[in-house]
Design a protein around this motif. Structure first.
Motif, short mmCIF file in Angstrom:
data_model
loop_
_atom_site.label_atom_id
_atom_site.label_comp_id
_atom_site.label_asym_id
_atom_site.label_seq_id
_atom_site.Cartn_x
_atom_site.Cartn_y
_atom_site.Cartn_z
N TYR A 22 68.91 -2.57 60.45
CA TYR A 22 67.46 -2.47 60.66
C TYR A 22 66.85 -1.72 59.48
O TYR A 22 67.37 -0.71 59.02
CB TYR A 22 67.13 -1.73 61.95
N LEU A 62 67.65 -4.63 55.91
CA LEU A 62 68.46 -5.78 56.32
C LEU A 62 69.08 -6.49 55.12
O LEU A 62 70.24 -6.94 55.18
CB LEU A 62 67.60 -6.75 57.13
N GLU A 94 69.41 -8.37 63.19
CA GLU A 94 68.45 -7.26 63.10
C GLU A 94 68.35 -6.57 64.46
O GLU A 94 68.18 -7.21 65.49
CB GLU A 94 67.07 -7.77 62.69
#
Length: 255
Positions: free
Chosen positions: A41, A44, A62
């Protein structure tokens, strides 16, 4: 020769660089036969680049563990890569700068709450988000830094880790009937990106050098990775709610 994780599919969080403990666990897990899926997160693109450096390039999903939508969609996104998850590594922690470095008495609740949400509550959030795919039992493992003591400069992150240790016991209680074991690995200090964000981290380096009965290498994640792999395997089928120290024995030695 079969590895201890042959046939298992693992979800690994917390990979940012090759020095990340999560990367060390993912690499060793693959060497032991596991299929690995990573989460990332905020960075990425970086995580996807690092994922290519594993022995077997891994897919990246993600995941912001503080976002209910991300958590609700996690099992759906995982199903694009697998129909089952056998193990999960929680390697997620964060505290605002004001919550570290000797500012304990002045930290605001807002900053403490953020540290607790990301570092403590997310352990439960991640476990429950993956639960729909853990239909055959399995193992949840979290990375810890022994919170039974008050550490210099660690401050509210230490409190968050104490909460993590408590969450570990309650998750073990509630997930045990589903055949899921929940354990922590309390690692000694490592030179990771997360460690660099802690003001005064070098104090830990000196302490471990002076007091650890076994030599402790702050750049070698393999001892931690091996302990996580054992917990993620079937080798400890009746162990849950436990915290295993992988710290060179530092925790056992008095001043």
């Amino acid at each position: 020769m079969m590895g201890i994780l042959d046939g298992k599919t693992l979800l690994i969080t917390g990979v940012i660089t090759e020095q990340s403990l999560g990367f060390g666990v993912a690499k060793y897990a693959q060497e032991q036969g596991a299929k690995v899926i990573l989460t990332g997160y905020g960075r990425l693109t970086l995580v996807k680049r690092i994922a290519q450096k594993l022995p077997e390039p891994a897919p990246v999903i993600e995941l912001d563990v503080t976002d209910p939508e991300h958590l609700d969609n996690l099992s759906t996104e995982l199903r694009e890569h697998t129909d089952r998850i056998d193990g999960v590594l929680h390697a997620i922690a964060y505290a605002p700068e004001t919550a570290l470095g000797g500012n304990f008495l002045n930290t605001t609740w807002e900053d403490v709450a953020k540290a607790m949400e990301v570092s403590t509550f997310s352990y439960k959030s991640l476990a429950t988000a993956v639960l729909p795919l853990m239909t055959e039992g399995g193992s949840v493992v979290g990375l810890d830094f022994d919170a039974t003591k008050a550490w210099s400069v660690y401050d509210w992150m230490g409190v968050a880790k104490a909460g993590l240790e408590s969450v570990n016991r309650y998750l073990a209680r509630d997930l045990g009937p589903k055949g899921i074991r929940v354990n922590l690995v309390s690692a000694g200090p490592m030179k990771t990106m997360a460690a660099k964000s802690i003001p005064g981290f070098e104090q830990f380096e000196e302490e471990w050098k002076n007091r650890s009965p076994l030599e402790w290498d702050l750049t070698d994640s393999e001892p931690v990775a091996k302990a996580c792999a054992v917990l993620l395997s079937d080798l400890l089928p009746a162990t849950t709610g436990e915290m295993i120290h992988v710290d060179g024995g530092f925790h056992a030695i008095g001043a």
